[in-house]
Motif scaffolding. Structure first.
Motif, PDB file in Angstrom:
ATOM      1  N   VAL A   1     -49.619   5.069 -16.915  1.00  9.56           N
ATOM      2  CA  VAL A   1     -51.345   5.015 -18.167  1.00  9.56           C
ATOM      3  C   VAL A   1     -50.752   5.517 -19.454  1.00  9.56           C
ATOM      4  O   VAL A   1     -52.215   4.731 -19.581  1.00  9.56           O
ATOM      5  CB  VAL A   1     -51.747   6.665 -16.591  1.00  9.56           C
ATOM      6  CG1 VAL A   1     -52.829   6.730 -17.391  1.00  9.56           C
ATOM      7  CG2 VAL A   1     -51.857   6.208 -15.365  1.00  9.56           C
TER       8      VAL A   1
ATOM      9  N   GLY B   1     -50.195   2.458 -20.489  1.00  4.53           N
ATOM     10  CA  GLY B   1     -51.850   1.570 -21.280  1.00  4.53           C
ATOM     11  C   GLY B   1     -52.714   1.804 -22.193  1.00  4.53           C
ATOM     12  O   GLY B   1     -53.672   1.085 -22.189  1.00  4.53           O
TER      13      GLY B   1
ATOM     14  N   ARG C   1     -45.062   0.366 -20.099  1.00  7.42           N
ATOM     15  CA  ARG C   1     -45.422   0.249 -18.364  1.00  7.42           C
ATOM     16  C   ARG C   1     -43.961  -0.993 -17.396  1.00  7.42           C
ATOM     17  O   ARG C   1     -43.956  -0.783 -16.640  1.00  7.42           O
ATOM     18  CB  ARG C   1     -47.109  -0.602 -18.632  1.00  7.42           C
ATOM     19  CG  ARG C   1     -47.726   0.202 -19.580  1.00  7.42           C
ATOM     20  CD  ARG C   1     -48.922  -0.168 -19.052  1.00  7.42           C
ATOM     21  NE  ARG C   1     -49.896   0.314 -18.613  1.00  7.42           N
ATOM     22  CZ  ARG C   1     -51.038  -0.775 -17.872  1.00  7.42           C
ATOM     23  NH1 ARG C   1     -51.586  -1.341 -18.293  1.00  7.42           N
ATOM     24  NH2 ARG C   1     -51.986  -0.042 -16.606  1.00  7.42           N
TER      25      ARG C   1
ATOM     26  N   PRO D   1     -56.017   0.722 -17.254  1.00  5.01           N
ATOM     27  CA  PRO D   1     -55.118   2.272 -16.309  1.00  5.01           C
ATOM     28  C   PRO D   1     -56.871   2.269 -16.183  1.00  5.01           C
ATOM     29  O   PRO D   1     -57.500   2.369 -17.053  1.00  5.01           O
ATOM     30  CB  PRO D   1     -54.489   2.349 -17.265  1.00  5.01           C
ATOM     31  CG  PRO D   1     -54.277   2.796 -18.452  1.00  5.01           C
ATOM     32  CD  PRO D   1     -55.052   1.900 -18.926  1.00  5.01           C
TER      33      PRO D   1
ATOM     34  N   ASP E   1     -54.490   3.789 -10.566  1.00  5.50           N
ATOM     35  CA  ASP E   1     -53.130   3.419 -10.906  1.00  5.50           C
ATOM     36  C   ASP E   1     -52.354   4.731 -10.650  1.00  5.50           C
ATOM     37  O   ASP E   1     -50.823   4.142 -10.320  1.00  5.50           O
ATOM     38  CB  ASP E   1     -53.338   3.126 -12.341  1.00  5.50           C
ATOM     39  CG  ASP E   1     -53.609   2.164 -12.930  1.00  5.50           C
ATOM     40  OD1 ASP E   1     -53.856   0.979 -11.774  1.00  5.50           O
ATOM     41  OD2 ASP E   1     -54.327   1.535 -14.152  1.00  5.50           O
TER      42      ASP E   1
END
Length: 202
Positions: free
Chosen positions: A3, A6, A20, A34, A38
């Motif tokens: 996360v 992102g 990621r 994200p 997630d």
């Protein structure tokens, strides 16, 4: 971590994608924004990398040089200043020799037996010098501008005897007579009294 990768992707796309990738997010989802969902997704342990690498490795000298060469045109790159080296305490001043170096010279008193001009060589004289050996040596000396050949016959001079023979003025010279002066010969080195030819000078 996925996360966070992102969230930072809009300003740090390479860093975000790397984060990621580390936690096994599929290639197709790397560029997706994200969401809360997630956080609920299971992580495939086999997709997580075994060992992460530094995101921002420290720049050593080689890396900095590579970046500099890439960013700065070659014609604008100033040469690096030379590194200062500390003088070694045992360094000898220029021109200073050790006693062992002096001992390599074989200096002897020689008596000039004959002296003659060399055709087409205004500065050179052909000499034969008695050094107490089986026969006199042939020595070519640059004394013609300072001495008339007859005035040299019978003079005792100091000779470097172990100098490698070489050709001068078309004649083989088997030693070197020490003289006084730089560009102009002012006199000959000698002894203050007659000594046997071949006497060692030290």
């Amino acid at each position: 971590i996925g996360v966070i990768g992102g969230l930072v992707s809009p300003v740090l796309p390479t860093t975000g994608k790397t984060l990621r990738t580390w936690v096994g997010i599929p290639e197709a989802e790397l560029m997706q924004w994200p969401s809360f969902d997630d956080l609920q997704k299971p992580i495939r342990s086999d997709a997580v990398i075994a060992q992460a690498t530094p995101l921002y490795p420290r720049l050593d000298e080689a890396a900095q040089t590579k970046i500099f060469e890439h960013m700065v045109p070659e014609d604008l790159a100033a040469p690096a200043p030379p590194k200062k080296t500390e003088a070694k305490s045992d360094a000898k001043p220029p021109g200073i020799i050790e006693f062992a170096d002096f001992e390599k010279l074989e200096l002897r008193v020689g008596t000039i037996v004959t002296a003659a001009a060399i055709p087409k060589k205004d500065k050179l004289l052909a000499l034969t010098v008695d050094l107490g050996e089986a026969k006199p040596r042939s020595i070519v000396a640059g004394l013609a501008l300072a001495f008339e050949p007859p005035t040299l016959v019978g003079k005792q001079v100091i000779v470097v005897c172990n100098l490698a023979p070489r050709k001068l003025g078309g004649l083989m010279s088997e030693g070197m007579i020490l003289a006084v002066g730089d560009e102009q010969i002012l006199g000959l080195s000698s002894v203050d009294q007659d000594v046997p030819a071949g006497t060692r000078v030290r």
